[in-house]
Scaffold this motif. Structure first.
Motif, PDB file in Angstrom:
ATOM      1  N   VAL A  52       0.807  -1.228   0.000  1.00 18.21           N
ATOM      2  CA  VAL A  52       0.000   0.000   0.000  1.00 18.21           C
ATOM      3  C   VAL A  52       0.839   1.276   0.000  1.00 18.21           C
ATOM      4  O   VAL A  52       0.289   2.369  -0.050  1.00 18.21           O
ATOM      5  CB  VAL A  52      -0.999   0.034   1.180  1.00 18.21           C
ATOM      6  N   ARG A  53       2.145   1.167   0.040  1.00 16.67           N
ATOM      7  CA  ARG A  53       3.013   2.361   0.094  1.00 16.67           C
ATOM      8  C   ARG A  53       2.765   3.325  -1.068  1.00 16.67           C
ATOM      9  O   ARG A  53       2.993   4.517  -0.946  1.00 16.67           O
ATOM     10  CB  ARG A  53       4.479   1.956   0.113  1.00 16.67           C
ATOM     11  N   GLN A  54       2.302   2.822  -2.199  1.00 20.23           N
ATOM     12  CA  GLN A  54       2.076   3.674  -3.364  1.00 20.23           C
ATOM     13  C   GLN A  54       0.828   4.551  -3.205  1.00 20.23           C
ATOM     14  O   GLN A  54       0.665   5.519  -3.939  1.00 20.23           O
ATOM     15  CB  GLN A  54       1.955   2.821  -4.622  1.00 20.23           C
TER      16      GLN A  54
ATOM     17  N   PRO B  40      -0.817   6.944  -0.592  1.00 25.39           N
ATOM     18  CA  PRO B  40      -0.558   7.612   0.689  1.00 25.39           C
ATOM     19  C   PRO B  40      -1.691   7.464   1.713  1.00 25.39           C
ATOM     20  O   PRO B  40      -1.414   7.309   2.898  1.00 25.39           O
ATOM     21  CB  PRO B  40      -0.370   9.080   0.297  1.00 25.39           C
ATOM     22  N   LEU B  41      -2.926   7.488   1.281  1.00 23.72           N
ATOM     23  CA  LEU B  41      -4.051   7.356   2.205  1.00 23.72           C
ATOM     24  C   LEU B  41      -4.080   5.962   2.835  1.00 23.72           C
ATOM     25  O   LEU B  41      -4.212   5.822   4.052  1.00 23.72           O
ATOM     26  CB  LEU B  41      -5.375   7.644   1.496  1.00 23.72           C
ATOM     27  N   LEU B  42      -3.933   4.936   2.004  1.00 24.08           N
ATOM     28  CA  LEU B  42      -3.916   3.568   2.533  1.00 24.08           C
ATOM     29  C   LEU B  42      -2.694   3.341   3.422  1.00 24.08           C
ATOM     30  O   LEU B  42      -2.802   2.707   4.479  1.00 24.08           O
ATOM     31  CB  LEU B  42      -3.925   2.548   1.393  1.00 24.08           C
ATOM     32  N   ALA B  43      -1.558   3.844   2.999  1.00 22.52           N
ATOM     33  CA  ALA B  43      -0.337   3.672   3.795  1.00 22.52           C
ATOM     34  C   ALA B  43      -0.500   4.323   5.163  1.00 22.52           C
ATOM     35  O   ALA B  43      -0.094   3.748   6.183  1.00 22.52           O
ATOM     36  CB  ALA B  43       0.864   4.259   3.055  1.00 22.52           C
TER      37      ALA B  43
END
Length: 85
Positions: free
Chosen positions: A25-27, A29-32
């Motif tokens: 999920v790093r790609q 930002p919200l999920l990360a």
């Protein structure tokens, strides 16, 4: 005897989130950020449980680690922490 989650439960979820979920999920930002917040919350929960264990020891209250909510007293495979010396 107070039943508490086994510390391995926290570690297993944290390892899954840190080693498998976070890299994917790093790609986004919200999920990360959401995953990071979940990791922080789990670390806080684990720390709070350690504080509870210490409080139980100080109050001479026994506790045991449970591996399942369906575990009966007869098939406990837990680590019991007796405060009686």
């Amino acid at each position: 005897m107070i039943p508490l989650p086994s510390p391995i439960h926290y570690e297993a979820v944290l390892q899954l989130l840190e080693q498998q979920t976070l890299p994917i999920v790093r790609q986004d930002p919200l999920l990360a950020e959401q995953v990071q917040q979940l990791i922080i919350s789990l670390r806080k929960a684990a720390a709070q449980q350690k504080q509870l264990e210490a409080s139980c020891q100080q109050a001479h209250v026994d506790y045991e680690f449970r591996w399942s909510i369906n575990q009966s007293e007869s098939d406990l495979v837990t680590t019991e922490h007796s405060t009686v010396s």
